[in-house]
Design an enzyme around this catalytic site. Structure first.
Site: not given
Lengths: 382, 320, 382, 320
Positions: A243, A364-365
């Site tokens: 994914e 995103n962290e």
């Protein structure tokens, strides 16, 4: 290195283009996160399937064309170029489907893949839980063995498409004594079973693209287990890798958005304003860079170099690019950017949706941690 | 040289904060959104009673006779609470500009509601609940409205048509309405940003992942600190702009533009960072965060966006 | 709120301006991080002292003018406006001096302050150690009591000005059983004592603005202790707070740099390039914002609202602004930005120096933690 | 469509990396800096022997007959090692451009050293160690040099005067020297960026503060990840630009500009982030990091900075 298309690839592109030109609905369908839109998108998927375009990278026997990744990218380019509808069964065709092909039994393949390709069955995704978002290993929903059945109990959240979907897939804790990533099992489950309650979650734009799913003694056959029992984490991570890596957001989506942005800029912006033209050029370069990077990645996959933690780089890149594309569009739109409906609503809606990009499929962290730990080999610090 | 507010100014702002804590909770704001009026009538009455609506109206016209320095912390408090409806338009421009007209008394006591139509937009915010619309040199009444579907339910957007125009001035303290709105919006955006940061900090203290509150992770700490930084450094310029506007300083327009540019960017940054800290919850209709995020996304563009105002500052400081 | 100067303030400004115009050297002094430049800067400080301008905020009895913070800012504005030399004794006058006034004995004040104001004694700073940089509590240098003396052993690093300075101040571990922040003592020490070795550290630009200091059984009187024994951390933090808060980088420094940048822009840049004019406008707003913010802060201090962890906001703000100012200048300079010497060397040198800003006096990462923990009340996470 | 390098191309690059690991260590580079020549004669000989210097020279002229695709990974390896001296100028432009002139043989075997003088700079890098300077349409020999004090000791900067001009073409594969240099610099900057990130990652694994390696802190992880992100996404565009230049694609100039813009910005970001990770050490002359940082700060501006190249891309993709 040869960045020209082969004649075979060009023929494939031409065939896709011709079919799409003849078949793409002339006016946009309503959002697939509405009842009406969902139904219409299913009809569209059916048509795609009949043309054998719904799952081009799948084997022919399951309704695909056995297209390699390069052709898959070409198809995506043509698909976005044609302005074709969103893929209501993306969870199934791009996420679950490849996983079933990798770890499913022959029986599961025969049972699930054709109905997925035709969208007779549309799939919702049921991974996150209220206390297992970024930390997916914190999953508490349980599957308890009872003879040949699993009894499912618990709550899932952020289940995309689940409001109108037919089935869902998720991971459940099957070994209560095991910790975190261990003792989880990947299970497929119809959404119309007794004991299941689906509660739509309204998004920022008011649409219900997500749902909570409550499982209250829901009974599914053990045959619905995908992959090994208690190895659901590995199965899920394989899916998540794919994914994040390639299929979640194909480059064509952003190239198309940037083309629309350039059109908007040409129509409404002051061409001498370098601050703005620089910004538009930047996102053009980003979209083009993402496209090139993806072609490089899939060439590598075709040559046997699997994609690894670098997939996290992709996730950060496309999600931040998508936000930026929409920020620039809204700046160009000025007062029109304050309207949820009107001639530019696709941009405003797209802006809201873009904001979810840095969050879903692993924030995103988290992706930055993954890059630091696995690519840069920095010491774990969590 | 003294860059601070008086005790009276602080106390008044504190009083308004206390009022809003009761009368303008997120539940009240949601109600205003969902009623499709974008307005809380009972709160309007209380703001009138407290003298907020008439803060900038001369005492001779029945107002509080305050300056923009007196008002700037109030704008900020209104933003903290995300007060819906035409409160800035009415309070900062229409009431003082029309104080000495026949509309004056009803605007001072809030029995009539005014909003604005500024030149750079085809839309009029809050038109549906307004009795009159103040345009550059005219008051419009008896208009009809058509919903333009604004993103912020507390700042409903309309096009208007028809109605009767009566000539009037939209200047306040010698400044055009758009500049006064830029100033009041800057302060409002600062208040909204502070609130988003507070809400996200509270969430980060409670929400656990990986067995710890997410606020203990550096990534979250730094997102939040950077958001706070931009807000804190937008404040002094905004207060200075209020002073410049109040004292008729030659730099008033430049200073207002600086405030609006910085506050718009701070609010946008705050909206992005606090949504990211919230994770998926921040993307939902249920989360209160959207009340201030959408307000920020609307007001950061209204009355001149950051680029417009930055260019005005640039024209002033780079030329010569 | 009254942002006009009082007549008293205006008179002070006029007096400073007149004195500086009459006295500032007409050509720039060599860097104070060279032997010759150091000596010349000391001469300049002497002249400042004789005019009673070296430490305007100090009490008259120690050579100052008892100027309040507002006047201090006014003086700084005039100082930078006049293009006056860098302050070679900044460590003493702005950092150590205020600390001595706060916690020093009367004897210490009488002994150290006048010679500091006149720069007869120039001070180096000796806080960090090789294993105590961002984590200052990790200090290992020891002071061992021997009668009325401390015996100092250990190593300090990043000691600014220490190559040519006369004395230094630092913290030493005096209670070896105490942990981290406890058991440290703030000690003043001449740099010419037996057992002291100062090793200059060459910076990116080749200058030696820093040094390592090695202490090998160095004997100093216990009377050189500043503040309470074993309470050196608190003394140091008071100093660090003042440093980060206001005095380390006064706003005038950046306003002056931005004025030079605007001049550079006017001379060399394409005025129709909005990307560039926006960038210059942005840093003008930053410098102006920092100036206003500082006036607000010091008004608050004058009215009894002490500066707290918000000081960390200042440190991040000015250090990032300084980098940005120089980035833009170098972009305007084009090929000239590649030269370490030449007509624009001040910009290139300033760029290199600006890069140290986000690092020294506590990295910006540490400052962000402080803001998150103390201002935003987020849970500790280290 | 096949976006990958051949085994031969990869192996040659690997061979160069191995050579440089021995012959161009940070100590060698420092020596070149401190000798004020910015050149390592022994390495030059080895690069010639290996065929690196003549990679782009046709076989008919005694070279390796490679394309820019064959060379692009080599430029990157040269950057990884921070190779000082006029290696890019000589290899990417002068040797192939002058291959069929009387200078050809001595440039192919490296016995003479060439550098470039591009139009947009008053300075000539590496002039002191060069036997000839190739300018737009002329070769200059017998010039005298005056030190312009470049920031990068491995790219010493001079003004030149005097000398004899002989007409010659500075085109390579139909592209002007400045574009070929922009392409080779882009790859070199990518290599330098990768190395800075490796060096900083190694430092972050070793250096402890607060009782842990600093690499375990999220702030450090994220600084490093973001730096890597920019470098990784500059690679494919740079390789594509090499392909476009090699195949005479109509988009060659646009593609080169895209590569140089992205690589320049990636290198700058890498320099900032890796210095920040190093803390005070990164600000010293002793730390090897400066060898690549200063190279980055020089090359990111040479042969067109990011703004110049972004605007060229913009002119191509926005017009119409």
């Amino acid at each position: 290195m040869d960045l020209n298309e082969t004649s075979d690839e060009s023929a494939f592109r031409a065939e896709a283009r011709a079919w799409l030109e003849a078949n793409v609905p002339t006016s946009p369908l309503p959002s697939f996160d509405t009842e009406e839109g969902f139904a219409l998108h299913r009809v569209w998927e059916k048509k795609l399937y009949e043309g054998r375009w719904s799952a081009v990278s799948w084997p022919v026997e399951y309704g695909g064309r056995n297209a390699d990744y390069i052709k898959w990218l070409i198809f995506e380019e043509e698909y976005y170029r044609a302005g074709a509808p969103g893929r209501v069964n993306q969870n199934g065709i791009f996420l679950l489907g490849p996983t079933i092909m990798e770890v499913g039994t022959e029986e599961q393949k025969a049972k699930f893949l054709p109905s997925m390709a035709s969208s007779e069955i549309v799939w919702g995704q049921a991974w996150s839980e209220p206390n297992a978002g970024s930390d997916l290993a914190g999953i508490r929903s349980k599957a308890t063995r009872d003879g040949d059945d699993w009894i499912l109990n618990g709550q899932k959240i952020w289940a995309s498409r689940a409001v109108w979907a037919d089935w869902c897939f998720g991971i459940f804790r099957t070994d209560p004594t095991a910790d975190r990533h261990r003792g989880l099992t990947f299970i497929l489950c119809p959404l119309d079973l007794p004991g299941i309650t689906v509660r739509p979650i309204a998004q920022l734009d008011g649409d219900t693209g997500f749902a909570e799913i409550f499982f209250d003694d829901v009974r599914v056959p053990v045959a619905n287990t995908l992959g090994e029992e208690n190895k659901g984490w590995n199965v899920a991570m394989a899916t998540a890798g794919f994914e994040r890596g390639v299929s979640l957001r194909s480059p064509a989506r952003f190239s198309e958005a940037v083309n629309r942005l350039i059109h908007l800029w040409r129509t409404y912006a002051d061409p001498t304003d370098t601050a703005l033209s620089d910004a538009v050029t930047d996102v053009w370069m980003q979209a083009e860079g993402y496209r090139l990077h993806t072609y490089q990645t899939v060439t590598g996959m075709l040559e046997g170099r699997p994609i690894g933690a670098e997939a996290s780089l992709n996730k950060i890149f496309w999600s931040e690019m998508d936000v930026r594309i929409h920020e620039i569009a809204l700046q160009i739109l000025g007062p029109e950017a304050e309207r949820m409906e009107g001639p530019f609503e696709r941009w405003v809606d797209g802006f809201l949706f873009s904001l979810s990009g840095p969050i879903y499929a692993g924030t995103n962290e988290i992706q930055r941690n993954i890059i630091a730990d696995r690519v840069l080999q920095l010491p774990k610090g969590m | 040289m003294k860059f601070s507010f008086t005790d009276d100014q602080r106390l008044f702002a504190k009083g308004l904060r206390d009022l809003l804590a009761n009368e303008c909770t997120p539940a009240h704001v949601r109600e205003a959104w969902e009623s499709h009026t974008g307005h809380i009538p009972q709160l309007w009455t209380r703001l009138s009673e407290m003298g907020v609506l008439s803060m900038l109206v001369p005492e001779s016209a029945g107002g509080m006779g305050g300056t923009l320095i007196d008002a700037i912390l109030l704008f900020q408090e209104l933003g903290r609470a995300g007060v819906p409806g035409p409160v800035l338009e009415h309070m900062a421009v229409a009431a003082p500009a029309l104080a000495n007209t026949s509309w004056g008394p009803s605007l001072v006591d809030g029995s009539q509601i005014a909003t604005l139509w500024v030149d750079n937009s085809p839309y009029v915010a809050h038109a549906q609940v307004a009795n009159l619309v103040l345009r550059n040199e005219a008051v419009i009444t008896g208009f009809s409205t058509s919903d333009a579907h604004g993103i912020d339910g507390g700042r409903q957007l309309f096009t208007i048509s028809g109605g009767t125009e009566t000539s009037a001035s939209a200047e306040v303290f010698g400044l055009p309405a758009s500049d006064v709105m830029a100033l009041s919006s800057a302060a409002y955006l600062i208040g909204a940003s502070e609130r988003m940061i507070e809400v996200a900090a509270e969430y980060a203290r409670q929400r656990e992942q990986f067995g710890k509150p997410i606020g203990s992770f550096q990534a979250v700490k730094h997102l939040m600190s950077d958001a706070l930084l931009k807000v804190e450094f937008a404040k002094a310029p905004t207060y200075r702009a209020a002073w410049s506007a109040s004292t008729g300083a030659a730099t008033a327009v430049r200073d207002i533009s600086m405030a609006k540019a910085l506050a718009s960017e701070a609010a946008y940054r705050a909206s992005r960072s606090t949504m990211q800290v919230h994770g998926g919850i921040g993307y939902t209709w249920e989360a209160d965060l959207q009340l201030w995020m959408k307000k920020s996304w609307a007001l950061m563009r209204a009355y001149g966006d950051a680029t417009f105002h930055r260019r005005r500052v640039g024209a002033s400081v780079l030329s010569k």
